[in-house]
Motif scaffolding. Structure first.
Motif, mmCIF file in Angstrom:
data_model
loop_
_atom_site.group_PDB
_atom_site.id
_atom_site.type_symbol
_atom_site.label_atom_id
_atom_site.label_comp_id
_atom_site.label_asym_id
_atom_site.label_seq_id
_atom_site.Cartn_x
_atom_site.Cartn_y
_atom_site.Cartn_z
ATOM 1 N N HIS A 49 60.648 -54.902 158.534
ATOM 2 C CA HIS A 49 60.497 -53.809 159.506
ATOM 3 C C HIS A 49 60.662 -54.337 160.918
ATOM 4 N N ILE A 50 61.489 -53.635 161.687
ATOM 5 C CA ILE A 50 61.796 -54.059 163.056
ATOM 6 C C ILE A 50 61.502 -52.917 164.038
ATOM 7 N N SER A 51 61.496 -53.244 165.318
ATOM 8 C CA SER A 51 61.319 -52.169 166.307
ATOM 9 C C SER A 51 62.417 -52.159 167.366
ATOM 10 N N THR A 52 63.335 -53.139 167.309
ATOM 11 C CA THR A 52 64.457 -53.149 168.258
ATOM 12 C C THR A 52 65.756 -53.549 167.533
ATOM 13 N N MET A 53 66.889 -53.144 168.076
ATOM 14 C CA MET A 53 68.175 -53.511 167.481
ATOM 15 C C MET A 53 68.441 -55.016 167.614
ATOM 16 N N LYS A 54 67.831 -55.634 168.608
ATOM 17 C CA LYS A 54 67.994 -57.076 168.793
ATOM 18 C C LYS A 54 67.516 -57.818 167.532
ATOM 19 N N GLU A 55 66.391 -57.336 166.973
ATOM 20 C CA GLU A 55 65.871 -57.978 165.760
ATOM 21 C C GLU A 55 66.857 -57.849 164.603
ATOM 22 N N LEU A 56 67.529 -56.697 164.529
ATOM 23 C CA LEU A 56 68.530 -56.515 163.468
ATOM 24 C C LEU A 56 69.578 -57.623 163.567
ATOM 25 N N GLU A 57 70.026 -57.878 164.778
ATOM 26 C CA GLU A 57 71.079 -58.880 164.954
ATOM 27 C C GLU A 57 70.594 -60.300 164.650
ATOM 28 N N ASP A 58 69.291 -60.544 164.825
ATOM 29 C CA ASP A 58 68.731 -61.851 164.449
ATOM 30 C C ASP A 58 68.647 -62.043 162.939
ATOM 31 N N ASP A 110 77.249 -60.529 159.961
ATOM 32 C CA ASP A 110 78.407 -59.668 159.642
ATOM 33 C C ASP A 110 78.025 -58.193 159.598
ATOM 34 N N VAL A 111 77.366 -57.707 160.635
ATOM 35 C CA VAL A 111 76.923 -56.305 160.625
ATOM 36 C C VAL A 111 78.115 -55.369 160.820
ATOM 37 N N PRO A 112 78.433 -54.527 159.821
ATOM 38 C CA PRO A 112 79.581 -53.619 159.988
ATOM 39 C C PRO A 112 79.271 -52.482 160.968
ATOM 40 N N ASP A 113 80.321 -51.901 161.547
ATOM 41 C CA ASP A 113 80.143 -50.837 162.560
ATOM 42 C C ASP A 113 79.336 -49.655 162.057
ATOM 43 N N ILE A 114 79.493 -49.370 160.771
ATOM 44 C CA ILE A 114 78.816 -48.182 160.220
ATOM 45 C C ILE A 114 77.289 -48.287 160.365
ATOM 46 N N LEU A 148 71.777 -55.510 154.193
ATOM 47 C CA LEU A 148 72.858 -56.189 154.914
ATOM 48 C C LEU A 148 72.937 -57.665 154.514
ATOM 49 N N LYS A 149 74.044 -58.317 154.846
ATOM 50 C CA LYS A 149 74.092 -59.772 154.643
ATOM 51 C C LYS A 149 73.023 -60.399 155.528
ATOM 52 N N LYS A 150 72.285 -61.369 154.975
ATOM 53 C CA LYS A 150 71.168 -61.913 155.751
ATOM 54 C C LYS A 150 71.616 -63.086 156.628
ATOM 55 N N SER A 151 70.821 -63.356 157.656
ATOM 56 C CA SER A 151 71.061 -64.545 158.474
ATOM 57 C C SER A 151 70.149 -65.672 157.968
ATOM 58 N N ASP A 205 72.902 -49.665 150.488
ATOM 59 C CA ASP A 205 73.564 -50.961 150.592
ATOM 60 C C ASP A 205 74.792 -50.792 151.486
ATOM 61 N N VAL A 206 74.786 -51.498 152.612
ATOM 62 C CA VAL A 206 75.930 -51.449 153.535
ATOM 63 C C VAL A 206 76.475 -52.870 153.724
ATOM 64 N N SER A 207 76.139 -53.753 152.761
ATOM 65 C CA SER A 207 76.519 -55.162 152.925
ATOM 66 C C SER A 207 77.988 -55.396 152.616
ATOM 67 N N SER A 208 78.575 -54.527 151.778
ATOM 68 C CA SER A 208 80.009 -54.645 151.495
ATOM 69 C C SER A 208 80.488 -53.343 150.871
ATOM 70 N N GLY A 209 81.721 -52.990 151.130
ATOM 71 C CA GLY A 209 82.310 -51.782 150.536
ATOM 72 C C GLY A 209 81.654 -50.511 151.035
ATOM 73 N N PRO A 210 81.923 -49.396 150.316
ATOM 74 C CA PRO A 210 81.378 -48.108 150.763
ATOM 75 C C PRO A 210 79.852 -48.062 150.652
ATOM 76 N N VAL A 211 79.248 -47.142 151.399
ATOM 77 C CA VAL A 211 77.787 -46.988 151.394
ATOM 78 C C VAL A 211 77.312 -46.577 149.998
ATOM 79 N N LYS A 212 76.321 -47.316 149.485
ATOM 80 C CA LYS A 212 75.767 -46.983 148.178
ATOM 81 C C LYS A 212 74.273 -46.725 148.310
ATOM 82 N N VAL A 213 73.793 -45.650 147.701
ATOM 83 C CA VAL A 213 72.366 -45.345 147.732
ATOM 84 C C VAL A 213 71.691 -46.058 146.560
#
Ligand code: TXA
Ligand code: MG
Length: 350
Positions: A69-78, A82-86, A103-106, A187-195
Motif C-alpha cells: 500500500h502506497i500513498s504517492t506515485m513516487k512510491e509506485l516508481e520505487d 517497466d511501468v506501462p503507460d496504462i 506490476l514487474k517488481k523492482s 495484472d498489468v505486468s505484461s499483455g492485456p489487462v487481466k482481472v
C-alpha cells in the motif's frame, strides 16, 4: 503481546494517535488499519522481518503474496519497474481507491512480500486513515486483509480483534469500512489487462476506461499465482449457494427444510425482496440488484452466522453485475469453489 485498540475518527484524525501507530510500524511491529475495502494488517513493506510477522499472525501460507500500500506515485516508481503507460491511466481514474495493480517488481521489494514472484501487487487506498497513516510511516505498507487465513475479511475493528487479538500490536478502529469487499486485483505486468480478483472497482468501470478486459477463471488464477487457495473467505458453517433465478426461493426453502429435518441449524442469507417469505433465521444481504449494499454487508453476515454457530448458511445468489460480481465471487469461495457449490446443491436433491 497485548493488542492496543485505538479509536480514530476518519473525519477528524488525531495525528498524535496516528504517530504512535507509525512508531509501531517503524519498530517492525504490526498495525491493523481501516481501508475503504476491508481492514488491512500492515507492516513496513521494505523490512523482511516485519513482513514475516504478518504471515505468522494470520497463519498465512508463505506462498501467498501480499499487496503493498502506497500513498504517492513516487512510491509506485520505487517499487515497480517497466511501468506501462496504462498504469498511469488507471491510476489517474481509480487511485486512490479499491484497485490493486500487479506490476514487474523492482529490487527494493523483499522476496517475502511477493513470495519470490517477479511481480508486486500495489494499491493506493483512499480511506483517510489509511492514506495519512502510510504518509506518516514514511514507508510503503505490506498489508493483507487483517483476518486469520481463510476466514472472511474484517470490515470492523471488532472482526480484527476476534481473529488476531494477542498477535498484533495495535488496531486502529476507524469504524466500519465503506465498500466491504476487497480491492479488484488486475495484472498489468505484461499483455492485456487481466482481472485476477473482482472487487471494489467493477469490471464495467474498468472496461469503460481501457476497453474489454479478460476476467480470469478461478482455475486460471491458481495456475498463475502459487498462493491462490480455493477455499477462502470461509465461515465455520458450510455455505450452500442458490443461484439467482425465478425458482430461487423454492430451491432455498427446500434445501433449508432438508437440512433442518436432518437436525442441522440453518441460516439463510436472502435478498431484501425475499426477506419476508422465509421462516427461521434469515439475514438480509441487500436488494438483489444493489451490489454495493450487498458487498457492504456480506462479510459481517457470514461472521454473525458463525457467532450463532449455525451449521449451514444457505446463500441466495445475486446478479453478477457491478459489485455483484465480487459478491458472488466471495460467496462461491466461501462455499469452497464454484464446482463444489454446485455439487453441494445437488446433494440436497434439488
Ligand atoms: O482490499 C484489499 O485488497 C485488502 C486491503 C487491506 O487492501 N487487501 C487484501 O489483501 O485483500 P489479501 O492479501 O487478502 O489479498 C491479496 C491478493 C491475494 O489474492 C494475492 O494472491 C494477490 O492479491 N496478489 C498479491 N501479489 C500478487 C502478485 N504478485 N501476483 C498476483 N497476485 C497477487
Ligand atoms: Mg485476504
Amino acid at each position: 503481546m497485548e493488542t492496543r485498540v485505538i479509536e480514530i475518527d476518519p473525519q477528524n484524525i488525531d495525528m498524535a494517535l496516528l504517530r504512535q501507530a507509525a512508531e509501531v510500524i517503524n519498530n517492525r511491529g504490526l498495525v491493523a488499519f481501516p481501508t475503504e475495502t476491508v481492514y488491512g494488517l500492515g507492516a513496513d513493506a521494505l523490512d523482511s522481518k516485519a513482513v514475516s510477522g504478518i504471515f505468522q499472525a494470520k497463519k498465512r501460507p508463505l506462498d501467498d503474496p501480499l499487496i503493498v500500500h502506497i500513498s504517492t506515485m513516487k512510491e509506485l516508481e520505487d517499487l515497480a519497474s517497466d511501468v506501462p503507460d496504462i498504469v498511469y491511466k488507471l491510476a489517474d481514474r481509480f487511485w486512490p481507491g479499491p484497485l490493486t495493480m500487479v506490476l514487474k517488481k523492482s529490487d527494493r521489494v523483499p522476496d517475502i512480500v511477493t513470495t519470490g514472484l517477479d511481480t508486486v501487487a500495489i494499491r493506493m487506498p483512499s480511506h483517510p486513515i489509511a492514506s495519512r497513516f502510510i504518509d506518516m510511516c514514511a514507508c510503503p505498507l505490506a498489508a493483507p486483509s487483517a483476518n486469520l487465513f481463510s476466514k472472511p475479511s474484517p470490515t470492523t475493528a471488532m472482526h480484527v480483534l476476534q481473529d488476531l487479538e494477542g498477535n498484533v500490536d495495535m488496531i486502529l478502529d476507524g469504524g466500519a469500512t465503506y465498500i466491504g469487499v476487497e480491492s479488484t486485483v488486475i495484472d498489468v505486468s505484461s499483455g492485456p489487462v487481466k482481472v485476477l480478483r473482482p472487487g471494489g472497482v467493477s469490471v464495467e468501470e474498468l472496461t469503460s476506461l481501457v476497453g474489454p478486459v479478460e476476467v480470469l477463471s478461478e482455475g486460471a488464477v491458481m495456475e498463475r499465482t502459487p498462493g491462490k487457495y480455493p477455499r477462502h473467505y470461509s465461515p465455520n458453517a458450510k455455505v450452500l449457494v442458490v443461484e439467482y433465478g425465478y425458482d430461487q426461493f423454492e430451491k432455498a426453502t427446500q434445501a433449508a427444510e432438508t437440512l433442518a429435518s436432518r437436525g442441522a441449524s440453518v441460516g439463510i442469507m436472502a435478498s431484501k425482496e425475499h426477506e419476508d417469505l422465509y421462516q427461521g433465521n434469515v439475514k438480509v444481504l441487500g436488494p438483489a440488484n444493489d451490489g454495493r449494499i450487498c458487498a457492504s454487508r456480506l462479510f459481517s453476515i457470514l461472521r454473525e452466522f458463525d457467532s450463532e454457530k449455525v451449521n449451514y448458511i444457505i446463500a441466495e445468489g445475486i446478479p453478477e453485475k457491478g459489485l455483484g460480481r465480487a459478491v458472488m465471487n466471495r460467496i462461491r469461495k466461501a462455499a469452497g469453489s464454484e464446482e463444489k457449490a454446485e455439487e453441494d446443491m445437488s446433494d440436497m436433491a434439488i
